[in-house]
Write a protein that holds these residues in place. Sequence first.
Motif, PDB file in Angstrom:
ATOM      1  N   GLY A 420      22.320   0.539  47.223  1.00 36.92           N
ATOM      2  CA  GLY A 420      23.572   0.840  46.548  1.00 36.92           C
ATOM      3  C   GLY A 420      24.473  -0.369  46.388  1.00 36.92           C
ATOM      4  O   GLY A 420      25.050  -0.591  45.317  1.00 36.92           O
ATOM      5  N   VAL A 421      24.605  -1.158  47.436  1.00 33.91           N
ATOM      6  CA  VAL A 421      25.434  -2.363  47.348  1.00 33.91           C
ATOM      7  C   VAL A 421      24.859  -3.316  46.315  1.00 33.91           C
ATOM      8  O   VAL A 421      25.599  -3.929  45.522  1.00 33.91           O
ATOM      9  CB  VAL A 421      25.536  -3.043  48.726  1.00 33.91           C
ATOM     10  CG1 VAL A 421      26.144  -4.431  48.601  1.00 33.91           C
ATOM     11  CG2 VAL A 421      26.372  -2.184  49.670  1.00 33.91           C
ATOM     12  N   THR A 422      23.552  -3.459  46.291  1.00 30.35           N
ATOM     13  CA  THR A 422      22.914  -4.333  45.307  1.00 30.35           C
ATOM     14  C   THR A 422      23.230  -3.886  43.884  1.00 30.35           C
ATOM     15  O   THR A 422      23.550  -4.703  43.007  1.00 30.35           O
ATOM     16  CB  THR A 422      21.384  -4.342  45.519  1.00 30.35           C
ATOM     17  OG1 THR A 422      21.087  -4.751  46.852  1.00 30.35           O
ATOM     18  CG2 THR A 422      20.713  -5.293  44.546  1.00 30.35           C
ATOM     19  N   VAL A 423      23.182  -2.571  43.662  1.00 34.07           N
ATOM     20  CA  VAL A 423      23.473  -2.037  42.332  1.00 34.07           C
ATOM     21  C   VAL A 423      24.911  -2.330  41.922  1.00 34.07           C
ATOM     22  O   VAL A 423      25.184  -2.817  40.810  1.00 34.07           O
ATOM     23  CB  VAL A 423      23.210  -0.517  42.301  1.00 34.07           C
ATOM     24  CG1 VAL A 423      23.794   0.116  41.040  1.00 34.07           C
ATOM     25  CG2 VAL A 423      21.714  -0.245  42.379  1.00 34.07           C
ATOM     26  N   TRP A 424      25.875  -2.062  42.815  1.00 34.20           N
ATOM     27  CA  TRP A 424      27.278  -2.239  42.441  1.00 34.20           C
ATOM     28  C   TRP A 424      27.658  -3.701  42.240  1.00 34.20           C
ATOM     29  O   TRP A 424      28.427  -4.020  41.325  1.00 34.20           O
ATOM     30  CB  TRP A 424      28.187  -1.593  43.492  1.00 34.20           C
ATOM     31  CG  TRP A 424      28.278  -0.115  43.329  1.00 34.20           C
ATOM     32  CD1 TRP A 424      27.733   0.840  44.131  1.00 34.20           C
ATOM     33  CD2 TRP A 424      28.935   0.592  42.277  1.00 34.20           C
ATOM     34  NE1 TRP A 424      28.004   2.089  43.653  1.00 34.20           N
ATOM     35  CE2 TRP A 424      28.745   1.975  42.515  1.00 34.20           C
ATOM     36  CE3 TRP A 424      29.662   0.191  41.160  1.00 34.20           C
ATOM     37  CZ2 TRP A 424      29.256   2.952  41.672  1.00 34.20           C
ATOM     38  CZ3 TRP A 424      30.181   1.175  40.320  1.00 34.20           C
ATOM     39  CH2 TRP A 424      29.981   2.531  40.579  1.00 34.20           C
ATOM     40  N   ILE A 425      27.136  -4.585  43.061  1.00 35.24           N
ATOM     41  CA  ILE A 425      27.430  -6.008  42.873  1.00 35.24           C
ATOM     42  C   ILE A 425      26.844  -6.499  41.554  1.00 35.24           C
ATOM     43  O   ILE A 425      27.463  -7.270  40.817  1.00 35.24           O
ATOM     44  CB  ILE A 425      26.869  -6.836  44.049  1.00 35.24           C
ATOM     45  CG1 ILE A 425      27.593  -6.465  45.349  1.00 35.24           C
ATOM     46  CG2 ILE A 425      27.017  -8.323  43.781  1.00 35.24           C
ATOM     47  CD1 ILE A 425      29.071  -6.749  45.360  1.00 35.24           C
ATOM     48  N   THR A 426      25.640  -6.014  41.220  1.00 32.13           N
ATOM     49  CA  THR A 426      24.992  -6.419  39.973  1.00 32.13           C
ATOM     50  C   THR A 426      25.741  -5.899  38.745  1.00 32.13           C
ATOM     51  O   THR A 426      25.889  -6.599  37.739  1.00 32.13           O
ATOM     52  CB  THR A 426      23.540  -5.904  39.946  1.00 32.13           C
ATOM     53  OG1 THR A 426      22.839  -6.419  41.076  1.00 32.13           O
ATOM     54  CG2 THR A 426      22.830  -6.343  38.673  1.00 32.13           C
ATOM     55  N   LEU A 427      26.250  -4.668  38.842  1.00 37.10           N
ATOM     56  CA  LEU A 427      26.887  -4.032  37.684  1.00 37.10           C
ATOM     57  C   LEU A 427      28.391  -4.262  37.599  1.00 37.10           C
ATOM     58  O   LEU A 427      29.025  -3.788  36.653  1.00 37.10           O
ATOM     59  CB  LEU A 427      26.618  -2.522  37.723  1.00 37.10           C
ATOM     60  CG  LEU A 427      25.149  -2.082  37.569  1.00 37.10           C
ATOM     61  CD1 LEU A 427      25.064  -0.569  37.620  1.00 37.10           C
ATOM     62  CD2 LEU A 427      24.572  -2.595  36.263  1.00 37.10           C
ATOM     63  N   LEU A 428      28.959  -4.952  38.571  1.00 41.31           N
ATOM     64  CA  LEU A 428      30.413  -5.113  38.599  1.00 41.31           C
ATOM     65  C   LEU A 428      30.952  -5.700  37.294  1.00 41.31           C
ATOM     66  O   LEU A 428      31.910  -5.189  36.717  1.00 41.31           O
ATOM     67  CB  LEU A 428      30.823  -5.993  39.772  1.00 41.31           C
ATOM     68  CG  LEU A 428      32.314  -6.378  39.842  1.00 41.31           C
ATOM     69  CD1 LEU A 428      33.175  -5.115  39.905  1.00 41.31           C
ATOM     70  CD2 LEU A 428      32.585  -7.265  41.052  1.00 41.31           C
ATOM     71  N   ARG A 429      30.358  -6.775  36.810  1.00 38.22           N
ATOM     72  CA  ARG A 429      30.871  -7.415  35.597  1.00 38.22           C
ATOM     73  C   ARG A 429      30.815  -6.464  34.401  1.00 38.22           C
ATOM     74  O   ARG A 429      31.773  -6.363  33.633  1.00 38.22           O
ATOM     75  CB  ARG A 429      30.063  -8.673  35.296  1.00 38.22           C
ATOM     76  CG  ARG A 429      30.592  -9.477  34.088  1.00 38.22           C
ATOM     77  CD  ARG A 429      29.689 -10.649  33.796  1.00 38.22           C
ATOM     78  NE  ARG A 429      29.668 -11.562  34.913  1.00 38.22           N
ATOM     79  CZ  ARG A 429      30.576 -12.536  35.098  1.00 38.22           C
ATOM     80  NH1 ARG A 429      31.565 -12.667  34.239  1.00 38.22           N
ATOM     81  NH2 ARG A 429      30.487 -13.326  36.124  1.00 38.22           N
ATOM     82  N   ARG A 430      29.729  -5.716  34.270  1.00 35.08           N
ATOM     83  CA  ARG A 430      29.593  -4.819  33.141  1.00 35.08           C
ATOM     84  C   ARG A 430      30.595  -3.676  33.212  1.00 35.08           C
ATOM     85  O   ARG A 430      31.205  -3.281  32.209  1.00 35.08           O
ATOM     86  CB  ARG A 430      28.175  -4.262  33.089  1.00 35.08           C
ATOM     87  CG  ARG A 430      27.947  -3.335  31.910  1.00 35.08           C
ATOM     88  CD  ARG A 430      26.513  -2.827  31.897  1.00 35.08           C
ATOM     89  NE  ARG A 430      26.322  -1.862  30.819  1.00 35.08           N
ATOM     90  CZ  ARG A 430      25.209  -1.171  30.621  1.00 35.08           C
ATOM     91  NH1 ARG A 430      24.180  -1.327  31.448  1.00 35.08           N
ATOM     92  NH2 ARG A 430      25.112  -0.319  29.627  1.00 35.08           N
ATOM     93  N   ILE A 431      30.790  -3.105  34.419  1.00 33.34           N
ATOM     94  CA  ILE A 431      31.734  -2.006  34.591  1.00 33.34           C
ATOM     95  C   ILE A 431      33.146  -2.436  34.213  1.00 33.34           C
ATOM     96  O   ILE A 431      33.855  -1.753  33.481  1.00 33.34           O
ATOM     97  CB  ILE A 431      31.702  -1.487  36.030  1.00 33.34           C
ATOM     98  CG1 ILE A 431      30.342  -0.849  36.320  1.00 33.34           C
ATOM     99  CG2 ILE A 431      32.825  -0.481  36.271  1.00 33.34           C
ATOM    100  CD1 ILE A 431      30.134  -0.484  37.763  1.00 33.34           C
ATOM    101  N   VAL A 432      33.549  -3.595  34.685  1.00 28.41           N
ATOM    102  CA  VAL A 432      34.891  -4.102  34.409  1.00 28.41           C
ATOM    103  C   VAL A 432      35.068  -4.366  32.921  1.00 28.41           C
ATOM    104  O   VAL A 432      36.073  -4.012  32.303  1.00 28.41           O
ATOM    105  CB  VAL A 432      35.179  -5.371  35.232  1.00 28.41           C
ATOM    106  CG1 VAL A 432      36.483  -6.004  34.800  1.00 28.41           C
ATOM    107  CG2 VAL A 432      35.219  -5.035  36.703  1.00 28.41           C
ATOM    108  N   ASN A 433      34.073  -4.978  32.303  1.00 29.39           N
ATOM    109  CA  ASN A 433      34.177  -5.298  30.894  1.00 29.39           C
ATOM    110  C   ASN A 433      34.255  -4.060  30.014  1.00 29.39           C
ATOM    111  O   ASN A 433      35.030  -3.985  29.080  1.00 29.39           O
ATOM    112  CB  ASN A 433      32.979  -6.163  30.470  1.00 29.39           C
ATOM    113  CG  ASN A 433      33.068  -7.578  30.995  1.00 29.39           C
ATOM    114  OD1 ASN A 433      34.128  -8.009  31.443  1.00 29.39           O
ATOM    115  ND2 ASN A 433      31.948  -8.299  30.977  1.00 29.39           N
ATOM    116  N   GLU A 434      33.473  -3.018  30.332  1.00 28.33           N
ATOM    117  CA  GLU A 434      33.513  -1.797  29.524  1.00 28.33           C
ATOM    118  C   GLU A 434      34.790  -1.011  29.769  1.00 28.33           C
ATOM    119  O   GLU A 434      35.316  -0.385  28.860  1.00 28.33           O
ATOM    120  CB  GLU A 434      32.292  -0.913  29.851  1.00 28.33           C
ATOM    121  CG  GLU A 434      30.993  -1.490  29.335  1.00 28.33           C
ATOM    122  CD  GLU A 434      29.958  -0.410  29.113  1.00 28.33           C
ATOM    123  OE1 GLU A 434      30.299   0.773  29.191  1.00 28.33           O
ATOM    124  OE2 GLU A 434      28.809  -0.768  28.832  1.00 28.33           O
ATOM    125  N   GLY A 435      35.305  -1.037  31.008  1.00 25.03           N
ATOM    126  CA  GLY A 435      36.514  -0.289  31.302  1.00 25.03           C
ATOM    127  C   GLY A 435      37.760  -1.001  30.888  1.00 25.03           C
ATOM    128  O   GLY A 435      38.785  -0.392  30.644  1.00 25.03           O
TER     129      GLY A 435
END
Length: 436
Positions: A420-435
């Motif tokens: 789970g931590v690996t997923v969130w760290i990897t997706l952090l940039r994408r989540i922020v950019n889309e939101g």
Amino acid sequence: MLERVLPRMRPPGGRHLRTFTSLTTAGLSEAILPSLTLIALVRSAGAERSGQVIFAQSLASIWFLLCDPRPEDAAQRFVPIEQRRSGHGSALFLRLLRWDVVIGVAATCVGLLGTAAARPLGLATDEFALMLCLAIATRGAMASHGTAGAAFALADRLRDLGLIRLSCAVVSSGLTMGGLFAGGPLGYLAGQALGALVMAAVLYGRATRVLLAALGPATAHVRFPADLAGFSVKASVGTFVAGVSDSGILAVAAMLGGPSLATILKIATAPGRLYANLVIPVAAMLYPRLAQAAAEEDGRVLIRRDLVRATLMLAVAGAACLAVTLPVVNDVLGMMYGHQYAEIGTVAALILAAECVRGLVCWSNVLPLAVGRPSWRLGYLTAEGLLLLGALLTAGRIASDAFGTSLLYACGALTVAVLGVTVWITLLRRIVNEGG
């Protein structure tokens, strides 16, 4: 990203530190005091009857997770928007709070009627049906706690919320212990129900006054925003799925391995719950900051900065917690619950490690909501819940006893946390950019 943030790292300011201390103290009291009452219950009633109490509480929790529309999440996102648009944010909040109370009362009544119907059908003994009724009453009284607590975040008075929660936790634990000594397991549950009612009354009244003082009087009738319903449904479903990793796991454990397995897991998860309560205030403090930053032009930079700071500080906190706890966990559990439970220290250590790892990204529970993307949270929590449930079912098939099942499940929980931590760290940039 780290290079841009690290030079600006600094300890939290005095005001933020006081808020964090207040919320953390409240969270720790809400973890430690129930653990002490659980110890008294196990020692006085034994593993079998304690397991029945735990099973009843788990079923009640699952029922209210199904019925909870999560208006507290919607309040923290939509009330500031309504306040900026029309100046009637307080009216929207009070409407959400009243709806939450009505839904909680309705869910309680339906749950009690269902329990009453199950008893003559032979689906529950008289004692267990009464246990379940008391557990449902407790959860029903707690139904509006989250929305009332959101008022303190909206009013920037989270420190006051921590003090109220601390006081109510002390009162509730006293009532629970008094009920246990006076009436055994049934008195234990009755004391919890009374404590939940006291906290509901205190929170409701105080939350209303705090919010009206901050946002002004509720002088108009405000309609719900068009996208509030969709947002609330996704947030509610996500919270239900998250509950699978706690109440749902205990309920499945009771059905899979009987009350003994449920009791072992309840005890083994206590240190992890204690640490989770320590880091939950971080997410509570980040939510309003992230929601505000998401509405600003440079919000992406602010969001990254806050999340990296929080992750680094929680890495230090988690490492320190493990260093202190691991050498003594067997002895402490044996001393608290009895020598027969000392061997589950290994299980408790693995589950605590999993919570420390999950704590690194505690912000994952609020970031998608803050940026208006609850589907991100729902998708992740669904995958996590299914993996944890799969780990428990697999452990039950492989192991031959309750201890072996709990140990294999703990290993699976730690693996899921790392993924789970690996997923969130990897997706952090994408989540922020889309939101953003």
